[in-house]
Design an enzyme around this catalytic site. Structure first.
Site, PDB file in Angstrom:
ATOM      1  N   HIS A   1     -22.902  95.971  52.080  1.00  0.00           N
ATOM      2  CA  HIS A   1     -21.875  97.026  52.121  1.00  0.00           C
ATOM      3  C   HIS A   1     -21.362  97.307  50.700  1.00  0.00           C
ATOM      4  O   HIS A   1     -21.164  98.463  50.319  1.00  0.00           O
ATOM      5  CB  HIS A   1     -20.684  96.597  52.990  1.00  0.00           C
TER       6      HIS A   1
ATOM      7  N   ASP B   1     -30.647 100.294  58.107  1.00  0.00           N
ATOM      8  CA  ASP B   1     -30.651 100.998  59.391  1.00  0.00           C
ATOM      9  C   ASP B   1     -31.444 102.290  59.207  1.00  0.00           C
ATOM     10  O   ASP B   1     -30.892 103.394  59.213  1.00  0.00           O
ATOM     11  CB  ASP B   1     -29.218 101.261  59.830  1.00  0.00           C
TER      12      ASP B   1
ATOM     13  N   GLY C   1     -27.140 102.597  54.481  1.00  0.00           N
ATOM     14  CA  GLY C   1     -28.151 101.623  54.075  1.00  0.00           C
ATOM     15  C   GLY C   1     -29.495 101.915  54.718  1.00  0.00           C
ATOM     16  O   GLY C   1     -29.563 102.240  55.906  1.00  0.00           O
TER      17      GLY C   1
ATOM     18  N   SER D   1     -26.711  91.097  57.069  1.00  0.00           N
ATOM     19  CA  SER D   1     -26.214  91.807  58.251  1.00  0.00           C
ATOM     20  C   SER D   1     -24.947  91.115  58.725  1.00  0.00           C
ATOM     21  O   SER D   1     -24.833  89.882  58.634  1.00  0.00           O
ATOM     22  CB  SER D   1     -27.270  91.754  59.360  1.00  0.00           C
ATOM     23  N   SER D   2     -24.024  91.911  59.242  1.00  0.00           N
ATOM     24  CA  SER D   2     -22.785  91.327  59.789  1.00  0.00           C
ATOM     25  C   SER D   2     -23.113  90.393  60.954  1.00  0.00           C
ATOM     26  O   SER D   2     -22.341  89.491  61.266  1.00  0.00           O
ATOM     27  CB  SER D   2     -21.853  92.432  60.283  1.00  0.00           C
ATOM     28  N   ARG D   3     -24.248  90.614  61.597  1.00  0.00           N
ATOM     29  CA  ARG D   3     -24.602  89.803  62.768  1.00  0.00           C
ATOM     30  C   ARG D   3     -25.202  88.444  62.382  1.00  0.00           C
ATOM     31  O   ARG D   3     -25.323  87.570  63.236  1.00  0.00           O
ATOM     32  CB  ARG D   3     -25.588  90.560  63.657  1.00  0.00           C
TER      33      ARG D   3
ATOM     34  N   LEU E   1     -17.687  92.785  56.156  1.00  0.00           N
ATOM     35  CA  LEU E   1     -18.412  93.273  54.978  1.00  0.00           C
ATOM     36  C   LEU E   1     -19.151  92.158  54.241  1.00  0.00           C
ATOM     37  O   LEU E   1     -18.708  91.010  54.203  1.00  0.00           O
ATOM     38  CB  LEU E   1     -17.420  93.958  54.023  1.00  0.00           C
TER      39      LEU E   1
ATOM     40  N   GLY F   1     -17.165  97.062  59.273  1.00  0.00           N
ATOM     41  CA  GLY F   1     -16.464  95.878  58.780  1.00  0.00           C
ATOM     42  C   GLY F   1     -17.358  94.654  58.750  1.00  0.00           C
ATOM     43  O   GLY F   1     -18.579  94.767  58.815  1.00  0.00           O
TER      44      GLY F   1
HETATM   45  P1  AMP Z   1     -22.544  98.377  59.522  1.00  0.00           P
HETATM   46  O1  AMP Z   1     -21.199  97.866  59.130  1.00  0.00           O
HETATM   47  O2  AMP Z   1     -23.486  97.322  59.941  1.00  0.00           O
HETATM   48  O3  AMP Z   1     -22.464  99.554  60.462  1.00  0.00           O
HETATM   49  O4  AMP Z   1     -23.179  98.951  58.180  1.00  0.00           O
HETATM   50  C1  AMP Z   1     -22.509  99.900  57.403  1.00  0.00           C
HETATM   51  C2  AMP Z   1     -23.475 100.444  56.406  1.00  0.00           C
HETATM   52  O5  AMP Z   1     -23.950  99.381  55.580  1.00  0.00           O
HETATM   53  C3  AMP Z   1     -24.705 101.083  57.062  1.00  0.00           C
HETATM   54  O6  AMP Z   1     -25.056 102.255  56.370  1.00  0.00           O
HETATM   55  C4  AMP Z   1     -25.749 100.006  56.897  1.00  0.00           C
HETATM   56  O7  AMP Z   1     -27.074 100.499  56.869  1.00  0.00           O
HETATM   57  C5  AMP Z   1     -25.365  99.417  55.558  1.00  0.00           C
HETATM   58  N1  AMP Z   1     -25.915  98.065  55.420  1.00  0.00           N
HETATM   59  C6  AMP Z   1     -25.839  97.059  56.326  1.00  0.00           C
HETATM   60  N2  AMP Z   1     -26.530  95.988  55.885  1.00  0.00           N
HETATM   61  C7  AMP Z   1     -27.047  96.322  54.683  1.00  0.00           C
HETATM   62  C8  AMP Z   1     -27.877  95.647  53.735  1.00  0.00           C
HETATM   63  N3  AMP Z   1     -28.305  94.402  53.931  1.00  0.00           N
HETATM   64  N4  AMP Z   1     -28.222  96.313  52.611  1.00  0.00           N
HETATM   65  C9  AMP Z   1     -27.791  97.587  52.395  1.00  0.00           C
HETATM   66  N5  AMP Z   1     -27.029  98.279  53.253  1.00  0.00           N
HETATM   67  C10 AMP Z   1     -26.654  97.655  54.382  1.00  0.00           C
END
Ligand code: AMP
Length: 282
Positions: free
Chosen positions: A37, A153, A150, A188-190, A33, A31
């Site tokens: 995402h 990661d 993505g 990044s969500s962070r 997003l 989430g």
């Molecule tokens: P997360 O919600 O952070 O666990 O990410 C969910 C998916 O989105 C994972 O496969 C991440 O690698 C991908 N993701 C996160 N940030 C990015 C980004 N900046 N570009 C592409 N994919 C991403």
């Protein structure tokens, strides 16, 4: 768009589609997003008839309880984004739904190979067992033909590919390019936790990676590493965990540039927020 909270309801919804041979894609997320995402959703829509996006902040992959507690959860906003993107199904289970005996840990483990314990695995002990536990459960629930992750990661994609091999799963794993802000910061969500100053300082990570990528053919490996690390170490408020130029499969540092899949990977704390980023070098 269907919003589903239980594995049973999800299976009931997907069963007739699976019977009709519709290609089903899964995009697992936690989430909060952003466009990164959404790029995975778009890629999934190009390759499958039905796109399932899961939103689940997976407790077993967090090594720092404070990180888990402060992980952003803007659910209504996420649902609107997925609706606008034309996602078909959102799967948003509770923790008990995915881990019935929570908080008692599940003890099963996957052999992810030695790369599990390097880089992120060294700084976040047990992280990839937590990641593969939840992805396995999501794969079991959705039975996707293809799943999108993505490259942001990088090590996570590698670990998931290793898990798929380990269990002989019939799911294709697709790695999607990193989506960045205009100035280069990987989305990044962070990033939401970065102060204005942190945000400025965080740029050094993508700058150091770009330096390595653009000078990879001209400079030797020790020089590239030294320059990248110096750039980061000279930036106030940024504490480097690692910067490495590694083989994309073993994650061990490469000794010469002829390695098959070289990749530069970085992790650092910027203020209170830990960020990761990488760039492919071939
Ligand atoms: P997360 O919600 O952070 O666990 O990410 C969910 C998916 O989105 C994972 O496969 C991440 O690698 C991908 N993701 C996160 N940030 C990015 C980004 N900046 N570009 C592409 N994919 C991403």
């Amino acid at each position: 768009m269907e919003i589903i909270h239980t594995v049973a309801a999800l299976k009931m919804l997907l069963a007739p589609l699976q019977k009709a041979d519709s290609k089903i894609a899964l995009v697992p997320t936690m989430g909060a997003l952003h466009k990164g995402h959404l790029s995975l959703i778009e890629m999934a829509q190009k390759q499958a008839q039905i796109v399932v996006c899961s939103i689940f902040v997976n407790p077993t992959q967090f090594t720092d309880p404070k990180d888990l507690e402060r992980y952003p959860r803007p659910l209504e906003h996420d649902i609107k984004m997925l609706y606008d993107a034309g996602c078909n199904v959102v799967f948003m289970p509770s923790v008990k739904e995915m881990y019935p005996s929570f908080p008692t840990p599940e003890h099963w483990q996957v052999d992810l190979g030695p790369a599990e314990f390097l880089l992120e695995g060294e700084f976040r002990k047990g992280h990839y067992q937590g990641v593969t536990q939840i992805v396995k459960k999501l794969f079991d629930a959705v039975q996707p033909d293809v799943a999108f992750f993505g490259q942001k990661d990088f090590q996570q994609v590698l670990m998931i590919k290793n898990m798929v091999k380990y269990f002989n799963m019939e799911v294709e794993i697709v790695s999607c390019p990193i989506i960045r802000e205009e100035d280069g910061l990987a989305m990044s969500s962070r990033n939401i936790h970065l102060s204005l100053t942190d945000r400025e300082n965080a740029l050094v990570l993508s700058k150091a990676l770009t330096y390595v990528a653009t000078h990879f053919d001209q400079e030797n490996l020790p020089t590239l590493l030294a320059k990248a690390k110096t750039m980061i170490n000279e930036t106030p408020g940024v504490v480097l965990d690692y910067f490495t130029i590694a083989d994309g499969e073993t994650l061990l540092p490469i000794e010469n540039k002829n390695a098959a899949h070289p990749v530069a990977l970085v992790a650092a704390k910027v203020g209170e927020t830990r960020l990761i980023d990488n760039v492919l070098l071939s």
